[in-house]
Design a protein around this motif. Structure first.
Motif, short mmCIF file in Angstrom:
data_model
loop_
_atom_site.label_atom_id
_atom_site.label_comp_id
_atom_site.label_asym_id
_atom_site.label_seq_id
_atom_site.Cartn_x
_atom_site.Cartn_y
_atom_site.Cartn_z
N GLY A 29 -38.67 31.86 -107.65
CA GLY A 29 -37.25 32.22 -107.74
C GLY A 29 -37.04 33.72 -107.84
N ARG A 30 -37.86 34.38 -108.65
CA ARG A 30 -37.74 35.84 -108.78
C ARG A 30 -38.09 36.51 -107.46
NH1 ARG A 30 -35.93 33.48 -112.21
NH2 ARG A 30 -34.24 33.99 -110.84
N PHE A 31 -39.12 36.00 -106.78
CA PHE A 31 -39.51 36.56 -105.49
C PHE A 31 -38.37 36.42 -104.49
CE2 PHE A 31 -41.09 35.91 -101.17
CZ PHE A 31 -41.75 37.12 -100.96
N GLN A 32 -37.71 35.27 -104.46
CA GLN A 32 -36.61 35.05 -103.52
C GLN A 32 -35.48 36.05 -103.75
OE1 GLN A 32 -36.30 30.76 -104.35
NE2 GLN A 32 -36.37 30.44 -102.13
N LEU A 144 -40.78 30.37 -96.10
CA LEU A 144 -42.24 30.26 -96.06
C LEU A 144 -42.87 31.27 -97.00
CD1 LEU A 144 -44.94 29.26 -94.99
CD2 LEU A 144 -44.63 30.79 -93.00
N ALA A 145 -42.40 32.50 -96.98
CA ALA A 145 -42.94 33.52 -97.87
C ALA A 145 -42.79 33.11 -99.34
CB ALA A 145 -42.26 34.87 -97.62
N ALA A 146 -41.63 32.57 -99.68
CA ALA A 146 -41.39 32.14 -101.06
C ALA A 146 -42.34 31.01 -101.46
CB ALA A 146 -39.94 31.70 -101.23
N HIS A 147 -42.61 30.09 -100.54
CA HIS A 147 -43.51 28.98 -100.84
C HIS A 147 -44.97 29.44 -100.90
CE1 HIS A 147 -39.91 26.61 -100.09
NE2 HIS A 147 -40.51 25.67 -100.81
N LEU A 148 -45.31 30.46 -100.11
CA LEU A 148 -46.65 31.04 -100.24
C LEU A 148 -46.82 31.67 -101.62
CD1 LEU A 148 -47.08 32.68 -96.72
CD2 LEU A 148 -48.47 30.84 -97.68
N ILE A 152 -49.62 30.48 -104.41
CA ILE A 152 -50.58 31.44 -104.98
C ILE A 152 -50.39 31.55 -106.49
CG2 ILE A 152 -51.22 33.89 -105.02
CD1 ILE A 152 -50.58 33.81 -101.91
N ALA A 153 -49.14 31.61 -106.94
CA ALA A 153 -48.87 31.64 -108.38
C ALA A 153 -49.33 30.35 -109.05
CB ALA A 153 -47.38 31.88 -108.64
N LEU A 154 -49.15 29.24 -108.36
CA LEU A 154 -49.58 27.93 -108.86
C LEU A 154 -51.09 27.92 -109.08
CD1 LEU A 154 -49.05 24.91 -109.48
CD2 LEU A 154 -49.19 24.50 -107.01
N GLU A 155 -51.85 28.36 -108.10
CA GLU A 155 -53.30 28.35 -108.23
C GLU A 155 -53.77 29.34 -109.30
OE1 GLU A 155 -57.42 27.67 -107.75
OE2 GLU A 155 -55.63 26.44 -107.57
#
Length: 165
Positions: A29-32, A144-148, A152-155
């Motif tokens: 969300g912050r990235f978006q 797509l960028a937000a989901h990437l 990455i944050a998830l892992e």
């Protein structure tokens, strides 16, 4: 002994994935917001409400037979976003505990899959947003960028949490 350690590994994976999914949802969300500000765009341009709000409305209507007010929509959309991110994070944690390949690309492959299946397939199929062909290409790239970033944050979060467990 072996059976218990496999069950414990799965349980830890689910816990780590859910906690990391919650955190990754916030990061996404912050990235978006940062990306939209940097590009001068609105990721939901041309839409009345985003998919999370529309989903919350459908759930509220089907389960409680209640139409959400404007104030309730403001709360329900983010709540559903975090619940979904937590849930798919738990799924990821469980998958990664069983199959190391699930963590390919440090979560980027999973983030891409979530984008493709969620944004590009499920959202239009369930009438929660425009069809992919009706959406500007730039919005696809931003999503797509937000989901990437989510993946990455998830892992990263999953690995940190597993160390703590």
């Amino acid at each position: 002994m072996y059976f218990r350690s496999k069950k414990a590994s799965l349980a830890k994976g689910l816990i780590a994935g859910s906690l990391a999914g919650l955190a990754a949802s916030w990061v996404m969300g912050r990235f978006q917001v940062l990306l939209a500000n940097a590009l001068g765009t609105d990721p939901h341009e041309g839409e009345e409400e985003d998919a999370t709000v529309k989903t919350a409305e459908k759930i509220s209507s089907a389960v409680a037979h209640h139409e959400l007010s404007g104030e309730e929509k403001k709360k329900a959309g983010p709540l559903l976003h975090y619940a979904y991110g937590t849930g798919i994070g738990a799924l990821y944690g469980g998958l990664a505990a069983k199959r190391q390949a699930a963590a390919s690309g440090f979560g980027a492959a999973y983030g891409t899959a979530i984008w493709a299946l969620g944004d590009e397939v499920a959202v239009p199929v369930f009438g929660l947003g425009k069809k992919p062909a009706e959406t500007p290409f730039s919005q696809h790239l931003e999503a797509l960028a937000a989901h990437l970033v989510y993946g990455i944050a998830l892992e990263g979060g999953r690995r940190l949490i597993l160390k703590a467990l």
